[in-house]
Design a protein around this motif. Structure first.
Motif, PDB file in Angstrom:
ATOM      1  N   ARG A 199       4.458 -38.899 -24.537  1.00 22.76           N
ATOM      2  CA  ARG A 199       3.139 -38.591 -25.086  1.00 22.76           C
ATOM      3  C   ARG A 199       2.898 -37.089 -25.129  1.00 22.76           C
ATOM      4  O   ARG A 199       2.283 -36.566 -26.067  1.00 22.76           O
ATOM      5  N   ASP A 258       2.032 -35.064 -28.504  1.00 21.64           N
ATOM      6  CA  ASP A 258       0.787 -34.294 -28.571  1.00 21.64           C
ATOM      7  C   ASP A 258       1.031 -32.807 -28.790  1.00 21.64           C
ATOM      8  O   ASP A 258       0.087 -32.040 -28.998  1.00 21.64           O
ATOM      9  N   HIS A 315      -4.857 -31.749 -19.864  1.00 21.06           N
ATOM     10  CA  HIS A 315      -5.929 -32.513 -19.224  1.00 21.06           C
ATOM     11  C   HIS A 315      -5.532 -32.866 -17.794  1.00 21.06           C
ATOM     12  O   HIS A 315      -5.703 -33.994 -17.339  1.00 21.06           O
ATOM     13  N   GLU A 375      -8.002 -34.627 -15.486  1.00 21.92           N
ATOM     14  CA  GLU A 375      -8.208 -36.057 -15.721  1.00 21.92           C
ATOM     15  C   GLU A 375      -7.034 -36.879 -15.177  1.00 21.92           C
ATOM     16  O   GLU A 375      -7.186 -38.075 -14.908  1.00 21.92           O
ATOM     17  N   MET A 376      -5.881 -36.268 -15.016  1.00 20.18           N
ATOM     18  CA  MET A 376      -4.705 -36.976 -14.515  1.00 20.18           C
ATOM     19  C   MET A 376      -4.632 -37.005 -12.994  1.00 20.18           C
ATOM     20  O   MET A 376      -3.926 -37.832 -12.416  1.00 20.18           O
ATOM     21  N   HIS A 408       1.468 -48.288 -15.932  1.00 17.05           N
ATOM     22  CA  HIS A 408       0.749 -47.257 -16.673  1.00 17.05           C
ATOM     23  C   HIS A 408       0.783 -47.592 -18.162  1.00 17.05           C
ATOM     24  O   HIS A 408       1.823 -48.000 -18.684  1.00 17.05           O
ATOM     25  N   TYR A 466       1.317 -47.138 -22.008  1.00 13.54           N
ATOM     26  CA  TYR A 466       2.250 -46.286 -22.745  1.00 13.54           C
ATOM     27  C   TYR A 466       1.733 -46.118 -24.163  1.00 13.54           C
ATOM     28  O   TYR A 466       1.296 -47.090 -24.789  1.00 13.54           O
ATOM     29  N   THR A 468       1.119 -42.384 -22.384  1.00 15.89           N
ATOM     30  CA  THR A 468       0.140 -41.460 -21.821  1.00 15.89           C
ATOM     31  C   THR A 468       0.883 -40.354 -21.098  1.00 15.89           C
ATOM     32  O   THR A 468       2.025 -40.543 -20.667  1.00 15.89           O
ATOM     33  N   GLN A 469       0.225 -39.228 -20.937  1.00 17.72           N
ATOM     34  CA  GLN A 469       0.847 -38.147 -20.180  1.00 17.72           C
ATOM     35  C   GLN A 469       0.904 -38.478 -18.695  1.00 17.72           C
ATOM     36  O   GLN A 469       1.755 -37.964 -17.966  1.00 17.72           O
ATOM     37  N   ALA A 470       0.010 -39.367 -18.240  1.00 18.59           N
ATOM     38  CA  ALA A 470       0.018 -39.776 -16.835  1.00 18.59           C
ATOM     39  C   ALA A 470       1.275 -40.570 -16.480  1.00 18.59           C
ATOM     40  O   ALA A 470       1.544 -40.807 -15.297  1.00 18.59           O
ATOM     41  N   GLU A 471       2.058 -40.946 -17.481  1.00 17.35           N
ATOM     42  CA  GLU A 471       3.328 -41.624 -17.197  1.00 17.35           C
ATOM     43  C   GLU A 471       4.243 -40.732 -16.357  1.00 17.35           C
ATOM     44  O   GLU A 471       5.146 -41.213 -15.670  1.00 17.35           O
TER      45      GLU A 471
END
Length: 547
Positions: A452, A456, A483, A486-487, A509, A511, A513-516
């Motif tokens: 992600r 992005d 962000h 937010e993570m 998580h 998919y 997302t950057q939180a991956e």
């Protein structure tokens, strides 16, 4: 351009115009009507208050609302604007500016995504500032005097001063209390530089009163405020120089994270003078001139290798080494840290001992040397964050009114610097116990390996987690991403609750997302558990299953 010369940051001048606000501006008029109403009449004092709160910034508001909600008789004293630094001069106005600056950068960089923009990006700085003032005024009622009166709090506007260990005077009234909470916050620190005061400068308390963009801006200080506003003003079109006596930016944060922020500021046009201190300021025919020299007699290093790669010369800010020419500017922004605001408070009369660094001396329960007085927020904390002030106020109220034993050392405190990319960090509190370097392992996931982030176009950054070798309990985590703030909460929860890193691998998580990146780090920890002996056992078992 008119440059406001800062005073001590307290109260409103005789004309009634508060520092950093615009006289006659409809949004600022609306703001003041909420947080320091000109026609406000202080109530008649009660015989005895369960708690008197001095200061109506974040800590004071949380303490007053919390105590009143629990049925206590509460008085709240504020000399200037309710809402304190966060609403009026800090979090709220700065984030409004940062969002506008990010929009300008997105349009500037639109071609990277195949989007064509006709002509150059034009920033209407007057409109940017008007939007900020409008949004700030819209949020003001939540912190306003009328709301707190409806909550059952007696709001006193005026200079508060202790006249005894159980008494405080404000605007001619004497408030007697069983308990008190000092929450007077902090104000900008101003370095002692010859010519600075005479020349004039902005701080965070006055810079949001600008209506015209300075073409050339010098920022003194490489902490969060200096970095955030330097980047924002550069994106608006100003030529920005940032001077810090430290060898790098964001001294409290991970060095790798600070290096990425330095590179990002450089690409936005900020010239960084790291490891240098301003020695003299003077006004010239066409502006202001700042003279500077190496802070430690040595030229700062540039482009040092880090765990996330090496700073590129074309992207890194330009460092001035050795004898350097002066910096010419139209305006100066001083962002050199904060100092606690305790002047004129009457600490001696209250029997409250000062602290040379934190302002008010408190124990781990936030009690001062007067057993009836507690403190919360910037006035007693080395870490000065709005969310920490909120947490400290809750501890102070619980301990003051109900004999609680909640400890500051038990807190897990995250923080975030809102540059682009953001830098978010969390570490275990002192109550979790320390660990030596040999007991720790570090896991790093760079964002260019996260789908992600690549899609992005935000793949410059990383997630770094440090854990105990035995058990995998998380000691600290740093995220650098657009962000990052937010993570971070998921990792902050894991740190606070003692959830080992391996448990996060079992969390699904979404998919992509950057939180991956967090899940990938958890997977990496899981793989370390597959020791050679465990691998041999698994191979033997799988061999049996093939028969």
């Amino acid at each position: 351009m008119t440059v406001h010369v800062t005073g001590d940051g307290g109260g409103a001048p005789p004309g009634g115009v508060h520092p950093g606000l615009l006289a006659g501006d409809p949004h600022d008029v609306r703001l003041v009507q909420e947080v320091h109403p000109p026609t406000w009449r202080n109530p008649a004092p009660r015989d005895l208050y369960d708690v008197v709160v001095v200061g109506a910034g974040t800590a004071g508001l949380v303490a007053a609302a919390g105590a009143a909600g629990l049925g206590a008789r509460v008085a709240l004293v504020e000399r200037s604007l309710m809402g304190g630094d966060c609403l009026n001069h800090g979090c709220v106005p700065s984030k409004a500016l940062l969002r506008a600056a990010r929009a300008a950068a997105d349009v500037r960089d639109a071609a990277r995504f195949g989007v064509s923009v006709n002509g150059p990006v034009a920033v209407d700085f007057t409109a940017v500032m008007e939007r900020m003032r409008r949004l700030r005024a819209g949020l003001a009622p939540h912190d306003g005097a009328s709301r707190f009166r409806r909550l059952g709090v007696d709001v006193f506007l005026g200079e508060g001063r202790f006249t005894g260990p159980r008494e405080l005077e404000v605007a001619g009234a004497r408030l007697r209390f069983a308990r008190a909470v000092i929450a007077t916050g902090s104000r900008p620190a101003v370095p002692s530089v010859p010519g600075l005061a005479e020349t004039g400068f902005f701080t965070n308390e006055t810079v949001f009163g600008l209506t015209a963009l300075p073409a050339r801006l010098a920022v003194i200080g490489g902490g969060p405020v200096g970095c955030e506003l330097a980047q924002a003003f550069a994106r608006f079109g100003a030529r920005v120089h940032l001077v810090t006596p430290l060898p790098r930016l964001l001294e409290r944060d991970d060095p790798d994270a600070a290096a990425l922020v330095a590179g990002a500021l450089g690409r936005d046009g900020v010239t960084l003078h790291a490891g240098r201190r301003v020695t003299r300021v003077e006004r010239t025919a066409d502006g202001i001139r700042l003279w500077h020299e190496a802070a430690n007699g040595e030229a700062p290093a540039r482009g040092a290798p880090t765990a996330v790669g090496e700073l590129r010369d074309e992207g890194a800010p330009r460092h001035a080494a050795g004898p350097a020419p002066p910096i010419d500017a139209e305006a100066i922004l001083v962002a050199a840290g904060r100092v606690p605001d305790v002047e004129g408070l009457g600490l001696d009369a209250a029997g409250v001992a000062p602290d040379p660094v934190r302002g008010v001396l408190v124990d781990d329960h936030l009690r001062t040397t007067n057993p009836r007085i507690w403190a919360a927020g910037d006035v007693c904390s080395e870490l000065r964050f709005t969310h920490l002030s909120d947490a400290l106020a809750r501890i102070a109220v619980r301990n003051a009114l109900f004999g609680g034993r909640a400890r500051v050392s038990a807190l897990t405190v995250p923080w975030c610097t809102y540059t682009d990319p953001e830098v978010a960090h969390v570490r275990a509190g002192a109550a979790a116990g320390g660990a030596g370097e040999r007991e720790l392992r570090t896991f790093l996931q760079e964002l260019h390996g996260v789908d992600r982030a690549v899609l992005d176009g935000e793949d410059e950054g990383f997630v770094k987690v440090r854990v105990r070798r035995r058990g995998g309990r998380i000691v600290s985590a740093t995220i650098v991403a657009r962000h990052a703030g937010e993570m971070l909460p998921g990792l902050a929860l894991a740190v606070a609750a003692g959830i080992p890193l391996g448990r996060l691998a079992a969390v699904i998580h979404p998919y992509p997302t950057q939180a991956e990146a967090v899940r990938r780090i958890a997977d990496a920890w899981q793989r370390t558990r597959l020791t050679p002996r465990a691998r041999r056992i698994l191979s033997w078992w799988l061999g049996l299953r093939r028969r």
